[in-house]
Design a protein around this motif. Structure first.
Motif, mmCIF file in Angstrom:
data_model
loop_
_atom_site.group_PDB
_atom_site.id
_atom_site.type_symbol
_atom_site.label_atom_id
_atom_site.label_comp_id
_atom_site.label_asym_id
_atom_site.label_seq_id
_atom_site.Cartn_x
_atom_site.Cartn_y
_atom_site.Cartn_z
ATOM 1 N N HIS A 60 52.856 37.012 79.614
ATOM 2 C CA HIS A 60 52.216 37.267 78.322
ATOM 3 C C HIS A 60 51.899 35.938 77.644
ATOM 4 O O HIS A 60 52.789 35.111 77.425
ATOM 5 C CB HIS A 60 53.155 38.096 77.443
ATOM 6 N N THR A 79 61.699 33.050 85.143
ATOM 7 C CA THR A 79 61.315 33.455 83.792
ATOM 8 C C THR A 79 60.706 32.276 83.035
ATOM 9 O O THR A 79 61.025 31.114 83.289
ATOM 10 C CB THR A 79 62.532 33.991 83.016
ATOM 11 N N PHE A 80 59.840 32.607 82.085
ATOM 12 C CA PHE A 80 59.123 31.598 81.313
ATOM 13 C C PHE A 80 59.256 31.935 79.827
ATOM 14 O O PHE A 80 58.863 33.010 79.389
ATOM 15 C CB PHE A 80 57.643 31.574 81.712
ATOM 16 N N ASP A 81 59.807 31.018 79.069
ATOM 17 C CA ASP A 81 60.046 31.238 77.644
ATOM 18 C C ASP A 81 59.347 30.148 76.837
ATOM 19 O O ASP A 81 59.903 29.091 76.562
ATOM 20 C CB ASP A 81 61.555 31.223 77.360
ATOM 21 N N GLY A 82 58.096 30.384 76.484
ATOM 22 C CA GLY A 82 57.348 29.428 75.684
ATOM 23 C C GLY A 82 56.924 28.212 76.476
ATOM 24 O O GLY A 82 57.088 27.077 76.019
ATOM 25 N N GLY A 100 59.927 27.023 85.046
ATOM 26 C CA GLY A 100 60.606 28.223 84.591
ATOM 27 C C GLY A 100 62.086 28.150 84.897
ATOM 28 O O GLY A 100 62.599 27.139 85.371
ATOM 29 N N PHE A 110 62.351 37.805 74.305
ATOM 30 C CA PHE A 110 61.811 36.563 73.775
ATOM 31 C C PHE A 110 61.538 36.745 72.280
ATOM 32 O O PHE A 110 61.067 37.801 71.853
ATOM 33 C CB PHE A 110 60.512 36.188 74.491
ATOM 34 N N LEU A 114 57.355 34.244 69.456
ATOM 35 C CA LEU A 114 56.376 33.776 70.427
ATOM 36 C C LEU A 114 55.214 33.088 69.716
ATOM 37 O O LEU A 114 54.769 33.535 68.653
ATOM 38 C CB LEU A 114 55.832 34.941 71.252
ATOM 39 N N TYR A 136 54.998 33.430 78.317
ATOM 40 C CA TYR A 136 56.281 34.131 78.273
ATOM 41 C C TYR A 136 56.266 35.236 79.339
ATOM 42 O O TYR A 136 55.234 35.865 79.568
ATOM 43 C CB TYR A 136 56.508 34.777 76.906
ATOM 44 N N GLY A 137 57.412 35.464 79.973
ATOM 45 C CA GLY A 137 57.484 36.564 80.913
ATOM 46 C C GLY A 137 58.247 36.224 82.171
ATOM 47 O O GLY A 137 59.148 35.375 82.165
#
Length: 313
Positions: free
Chosen positions: A234, A259-262, A273, A288, A291, A297-298
């Motif tokens: 996302h 996973t990817f957070d920002g 990630g 999360f 955002l 993210y995702g």
């Protein structure tokens, strides 16, 4: 540090002096870069300029880590019962409340100012966006012959009137390979073309006005497992307060999910990630917060060209 970012840092540090946002002749205290970030124009009088400044700063501070928020609010004079005329007096007040020395509080404020400058330079004011997402909940079921994805949205209206909401799915798939059903929330218009993510326009039953919240949900049923690319990525176009993601695999306890957070998208490198293990039930649950538009993210659980960050938006 870019020129805009450096300018915003300097202007924010100037603003926090004295009475902060409550200073007299506020229009003269707000530099051109900060004015642009707050949507302040030459046509705005002192009251309108101060209102826009307070609204935008409050919105940005809400996106900071929680341990920085109190000190930052006080620094700019945004704590209602702390109207000390000097910045250092407000710093001392925070130091007493959090039981830290004033040097620690000043370091936190400096750190927050740097982050505020970055946010101000890269995000759009909510009022300008018309609406933002309060929460997006996504559930993906991969343990059946036809994978299903459920997206539930709660949006908040920031502008005067909103009569349509445009959005796209958070997973890549060709439109002909997925059956889409709106569960509730209005009328759904398909605006997909030759793109990798189905796009839609939602028409609420009635126009939405400032402060309204609106919920809607969509179910995607894919034709078979092969058309489900191994990712949910996302990249919000608008601010999003919470993105809740659940993926159910076919009881694969040894699977590792990235996973990817920002994460900042780059065209010349694979995004970094974090490895995340699937639980004993074969599921992964990610949540999360705060955002930012344009960041990634995702989750991804396999290699796929379609799942690259460059294609995630």
């Amino acid at each position: 540090m870019t020129t805009t970012h450096a300018t915003l840092v300097r202007e924010l540090k100037t603003l926090r002096k004295g009475r902060g946002v409550h200073a007299g002749r506020i229009v003269d205290r707000v530099g051109p870069a900060l004015a642009a970030a707050c949507g302040i124009t030459r046509a705005d009088g002192p009251a309108a300029a101060r209102q826009k400044l307070v609204s935008r700063l409050t919105e940005l501070i809400e996106q900071l880590p929680e341990d920085l928020q109190l000190a930052t609010r006080a620094a700019f004079g945004l704590v209602s019962d702390v109207r000390h005329p000097l910045y250092q007096e407000r710093v001392n007040w925070v130091a007493a409340v959090v039981d830290r020395d004033s040097r620690t509080v000043r370091r936190r404020v400096d750190e927050a100012v740097d982050q505020l400058a970055e946010l101000a330079a890269t995000t759009t004011p909510r009022d300008a966006a018309g609406w933002h997402t309060a929460e997006l909940s996504v559930a993906v079921a991969l343990d059946q012959g036809q994978p299903e994805v459920l997206e539930r949205y709660q949006v908040v209206v920031d502008g005067d009137t909103v009569d349509k909401l445009e959005f796209a799915s958070v997973f890549p798939v060709r439109r002909r390979d997925v059956d889409v059903h709106l569960l509730y929330g209005g009328t759904l218009l398909d605006r997909s073309s030759a793109v990798e993510r189905p796009g839609f326009t939602l028409l609420p039953a009635e126009p939405l006005t400032r402060g309204d919240t609106h919920d809607f949900a969509i179910r995607y049923r894919l034709s078979n497992r092969d058309v489900m690319h191994p990712c949910v990525l996302h990249v919000p176009e608008r601010p999003c307060e919470v993105f809740d993601l659940r993926v159910r695999f076919e009881h694969d306890r040894k699977r590792l999910v990235r996973t990817f957070d920002g994460v900042l998208q780059r065209s010349d490198a694979e995004p970094s990630g974090t490895q995340h293990e699937v639980d004993r039930a074969g599921e992964i649950h990610l949540r999360f917060r705060r955002l930012l538009p344009g960041l990634l993210y995702g989750a991804r659980w396999g290699g796929s060209v379609v799942c690259s960050a460059r294609r995630a938006s």
